[in-house]
Scaffold this motif. Structure first.
Motif, PDB file in Angstrom:
ATOM      1  N   VAL A   1       0.820  -1.205   0.000  1.00 46.05           N
ATOM      2  CA  VAL A   1       0.000   0.000   0.000  1.00 46.05           C
ATOM      3  C   VAL A   1       0.861   1.264   0.000  1.00 46.05           C
ATOM      4  CG1 VAL A   1      -1.867   1.230   1.153  1.00 46.05           C
ATOM      5  CG2 VAL A   1      -1.752  -1.268   1.317  1.00 46.05           C
ATOM      6  N   PHE A   2       0.497   2.193  -0.894  1.00 41.51           N
ATOM      7  CA  PHE A   2       1.144   3.501  -0.976  1.00 41.51           C
ATOM      8  C   PHE A   2       0.171   4.582  -0.500  1.00 41.51           C
ATOM      9  CE2 PHE A   2       3.564   0.958  -3.937  1.00 41.51           C
ATOM     10  CZ  PHE A   2       4.867   1.419  -3.786  1.00 41.51           C
ATOM     11  N   GLN A   3       0.713   5.589   0.132  1.00 45.65           N
ATOM     12  CA  GLN A   3      -0.094   6.689   0.667  1.00 45.65           C
ATOM     13  C   GLN A   3      -0.374   7.722  -0.419  1.00 45.65           C
ATOM     14  OE1 GLN A   3       1.339   8.606   4.337  1.00 45.65           O
ATOM     15  NE2 GLN A   3       0.787  10.565   3.403  1.00 45.65           N
ATOM     16  N   ASN A   4      -1.654   7.865  -0.759  1.00 43.16           N
ATOM     17  CA  ASN A   4      -2.044   8.812  -1.797  1.00 43.16           C
ATOM     18  C   ASN A   4      -2.443  10.165  -1.222  1.00 43.16           C
ATOM     19  OD1 ASN A   4      -2.254   9.246  -4.568  1.00 43.16           O
ATOM     20  ND2 ASN A   4      -4.447   8.854  -4.587  1.00 43.16           N
ATOM     21  N   TYR A   5      -3.011  10.148   0.000  1.00 42.92           N
ATOM     22  CA  TYR A   5      -3.406  11.368   0.710  1.00 42.92           C
ATOM     23  C   TYR A   5      -2.839  11.299   2.120  1.00 42.92           C
ATOM     24  CZ  TYR A   5      -6.883  11.657  -3.034  1.00 42.92           C
ATOM     25  OH  TYR A   5      -7.501  11.714  -4.253  1.00 42.92           O
ATOM     26  N   LEU A   6      -2.617  12.467   2.712  1.00 41.42           N
ATOM     27  CA  LEU A   6      -2.017  12.529   4.039  1.00 41.42           C
ATOM     28  C   LEU A   6      -2.835  11.765   5.077  1.00 41.42           C
ATOM     29  CD1 LEU A   6       0.218  13.663   5.864  1.00 41.42           C
ATOM     30  CD2 LEU A   6      -1.211  15.705   6.202  1.00 41.42           C
ATOM     31  N   HIS A   7      -4.169  11.902   5.019  1.00 43.13           N
ATOM     32  CA  HIS A   7      -5.001  11.266   6.045  1.00 43.13           C
ATOM     33  C   HIS A   7      -4.993   9.733   5.959  1.00 43.13           C
ATOM     34  CE1 HIS A   7      -7.943  11.569   2.668  1.00 43.13           C
ATOM     35  NE2 HIS A   7      -8.360  10.410   3.139  1.00 43.13           N
ATOM     36  N   GLN A   8      -4.516   9.172   4.841  1.00 38.82           N
ATOM     37  CA  GLN A   8      -4.494   7.714   4.698  1.00 38.82           C
ATOM     38  C   GLN A   8      -3.437   7.051   5.578  1.00 38.82           C
ATOM     39  OE1 GLN A   8      -3.974   6.996   0.479  1.00 38.82           O
ATOM     40  NE2 GLN A   8      -6.141   7.304   0.036  1.00 38.82           N
ATOM     41  N   LYS A   9      -2.443   7.820   5.997  1.00 38.92           N
ATOM     42  CA  LYS A   9      -1.327   7.214   6.726  1.00 38.92           C
ATOM     43  C   LYS A   9      -1.752   6.590   8.046  1.00 38.92           C
ATOM     44  CE  LYS A   9       0.441  11.291   9.218  1.00 38.92           C
ATOM     45  NZ  LYS A   9       1.614  12.178   9.398  1.00 38.92           N
ATOM     46  N   TYR A  10      -2.819   7.118   8.659  1.00 44.01           N
ATOM     47  CA  TYR A  10      -3.231   6.605   9.971  1.00 44.01           C
ATOM     48  C   TYR A  10      -3.806   5.194   9.856  1.00 44.01           C
ATOM     49  CZ  TYR A  10      -2.759  11.588  10.765  1.00 44.01           C
ATOM     50  OH  TYR A  10      -2.275  12.870  10.804  1.00 44.01           O
ATOM     51  N   ALA A  11      -4.669   4.984   8.893  1.00 37.29           N
ATOM     52  CA  ALA A  11      -5.211   3.640   8.674  1.00 37.29           C
ATOM     53  C   ALA A  11      -4.110   2.695   8.193  1.00 37.29           C
ATOM     54  CB  ALA A  11      -6.353   3.687   7.666  1.00 37.29           C
ATOM     55  N   MET A  12      -3.214   3.204   7.352  1.00 36.55           N
ATOM     56  CA  MET A  12      -2.105   2.374   6.869  1.00 36.55           C
ATOM     57  C   MET A  12      -1.220   1.918   8.030  1.00 36.55           C
ATOM     58  SD  MET A  12      -1.134   4.434   3.350  1.00 36.55           S
ATOM     59  CE  MET A  12       0.432   3.571   3.146  1.00 36.55           C
ATOM     60  N   ASN A  13      -0.893   2.836   8.929  1.00 32.17           N
ATOM     61  CA  ASN A  13      -0.071   2.479  10.094  1.00 32.17           C
ATOM     62  C   ASN A  13      -0.792   1.474  10.990  1.00 32.17           C
ATOM     63  OD1 ASN A  13       2.001   4.183   9.300  1.00 32.17           O
ATOM     64  ND2 ASN A  13       1.289   5.898  10.532  1.00 32.17           N
ATOM     65  N   TYR A  14      -2.102   1.665  11.150  1.00 32.61           N
ATOM     66  CA  TYR A  14      -2.906   0.777  12.002  1.00 32.61           C
ATOM     67  C   TYR A  14      -2.856  -0.666  11.489  1.00 32.61           C
ATOM     68  CZ  TYR A  14      -7.066  -1.196  14.263  1.00 32.61           C
ATOM     69  OH  TYR A  14      -7.938  -2.003  14.959  1.00 32.61           O
ATOM     70  N   PHE A  15      -3.109  -0.842  10.192  1.00 37.49           N
ATOM     71  CA  PHE A  15      -3.140  -2.191   9.629  1.00 37.49           C
ATOM     72  C   PHE A  15      -1.742  -2.763   9.421  1.00 37.49           C
ATOM     73  CE2 PHE A  15      -7.368  -0.588   8.382  1.00 37.49           C
ATOM     74  CZ  PHE A  15      -8.140  -1.586   8.961  1.00 37.49           C
ATOM     75  N   ASP A  16      -0.760  -1.890   9.230  1.00 36.22           N
ATOM     76  CA  ASP A  16       0.629  -2.344   9.125  1.00 36.22           C
ATOM     77  C   ASP A  16       1.091  -2.961  10.446  1.00 36.22           C
ATOM     78  OD1 ASP A  16       3.217  -2.716   8.143  1.00 36.22           O
ATOM     79  OD2 ASP A  16       3.848  -0.700   8.687  1.00 36.22           O
ATOM     80  N   LYS A  17       0.768  -2.319  11.563  1.00 31.93           N
ATOM     81  CA  LYS A  17       1.156  -2.824  12.884  1.00 31.93           C
ATOM     82  C   LYS A  17       0.539  -4.184  13.169  1.00 31.93           C
ATOM     83  CE  LYS A  17       1.909   1.675  15.090  1.00 31.93           C
ATOM     84  NZ  LYS A  17       1.394   2.650  16.093  1.00 31.93           N
ATOM     85  N   ARG A  18      -0.585  -4.476  12.540  1.00 33.24           N
ATOM     86  CA  ARG A  18      -1.267  -5.743  12.754  1.00 33.24           C
ATOM     87  C   ARG A  18      -0.922  -6.779  11.692  1.00 33.24           C
ATOM     88  NH1 ARG A  18      -3.165  -1.730  15.091  1.00 33.24           N
ATOM     89  NH2 ARG A  18      -4.352  -1.866  17.034  1.00 33.24           N
ATOM     90  N   GLY A  19       0.057  -6.433  10.858  1.00 31.66           N
ATOM     91  CA  GLY A  19       0.551  -7.382   9.862  1.00 31.66           C
ATOM     92  C   GLY A  19      -0.393  -7.661   8.720  1.00 31.66           C
TER      93      GLY A  19
END
Length: 331
Positions: A257-275
């Motif tokens: 997953v690539f971040q297209n908008y600034l606000h997307q990073k929070y959900a990306m970090n959340y799901f990244d931490k959960r593998g």
């Protein structure tokens, strides 16, 4: 005389809003139209041209241009309802709705302190900040309120991956203002992938470079109403951090997953931490090239482990949950 449910929602070619909010509002609208049309009529309030064109394509409802003077034109009654999907309602709108004491619902609301009273459903923004319970505001938050099409309730058994025949799906959502499709696909066509399926969203401009990209490896898909079949048959999902990311997770995939908008990073970090995803950060050429090299290394080592084996965090029932909440609140 029928009461009115107003949808305040925006969508564009990706410059400001993208089309994710429009898609979500249409899912909610379709349900409410079926269940409440005897007592309610529906009106959409929207700012951007592409969003209004898109709404006009999928509804026959009145679509008005949203401005701060809109209430001079609307004949709002005390029993009308506002559903807001703009990643935080405008201050002016909240102030006006609070004055009129209208029922209001906001999806992924970011300013509950201005909300005063109503219903908030944060299926995505919770990843940045969880709000505390409030006396006058009913808050539902967490991934189980992420709204997807009903087909994502079913997760197919993931087939064993053949490293010699890997197929990738590349998608940027409904729009592609930053040429993610072209930049990613042009690098990946020189990888060891067998096939690259590129989804060209409905708001992608005709002069987008992806239309000129030629390769025997690349198949382009236009005007799709659902990505579920493509997601299921693709081994690797490469996408931006919007709805397609949630759809991939719900399908048992572990997307890049690539971040297209600034606000997307929070959900990306959340799901990244959960593998559940592989966080590729911003779609710079360096990071996209790094993705290609990563995939080539996986293929060379014959070690491809890109399916999610964890319990379903996004189960596909978010639409059902939200519809039930809305119906109980509106009645």
């Amino acid at each position: 005389m029928k009461k009115t449910i107003y949808f305040r929602v925006d969508g564009d070619d990706g410059k400001f809003a993208g089309l994710g909010h429009i898609y979500r509002s249409l899912k909610i609208y379709n349900y409410l139209k079926k269940s409440l049309s005897q007592n309610y009529q529906f009106v959409f309030l929207s700012k951007y041209k592409i969003g209004k064109i898109f709404l006009n394509k999928y509804t026959k409802e009145k679509i008005l241009n949203y401005t701060n003077t809109i209430f001079n034109k609307l004949k709002v009654s005390k029993n009308d309802i506002f559903i807001i999907d703009t990643l935080g309602a405008e201050k002016f709108l909240l102030k006006k709705l609070n004055q009129l004491k209208l029922k209001k619902i906001s999806f992924d609301e970011i300013r509950p302190n201005l909300f005063l009273k109503g219903l908030i459903i944060n299926g995505i923004f919770f990843a940045k900040k969880k709000f505390k319970k409030s006396k006058n505001i009913t808050i539902y938050q967490g991934p189980k309120y992420i709204i997807l099409n009903k087909e994502y309730k079913v997760r197919k058994t993931i087939k064993k991956i053949d490293a010699n025949k890997l197929t990738a799906l590349v998608c940027s959502g409904g729009a592609d203002d930053r040429n993610f499709l072209y930049k990613t696909s042009s690098f990946l066509r020189h990888s060891k992938l067998k096939k690259i399926n590129v989804v060209v969203g409905s708001a992608v401009k005709k002069n987008n470079a992806i239309f000129k990209l030629k390769s025997n490896k690349i198949d382009k898909y236009l005007n799709l109403t659902s990505l579920k079949k493509l997601i299921d048959k693709s081994d690797i999902i490469i996408c931006t951090g919007g709805t397609i990311m949630f759809e991939a997770i719900a399908s048992g995939k572990k997307p890049f997953v690539f971040q297209n908008y600034l606000h997307q990073k929070y959900a990306m970090n959340y799901f990244d931490k959960r593998g559940l995803i592989i966080n590729c950060k911003n779609p710079t050429l360096k990071n996209i090239k790094g993705l290609r090299d990563t995939l080539n290394n996986l293929l060379l080592n014959k070690h491809v482990n890109i399916n999610s084996k964890q319990k379903k965090l996004i189960d596909g029932y978010g639409l059902d949950r939200c519809n039930k909440i809305l119906k109980n609140y509106i009645k």
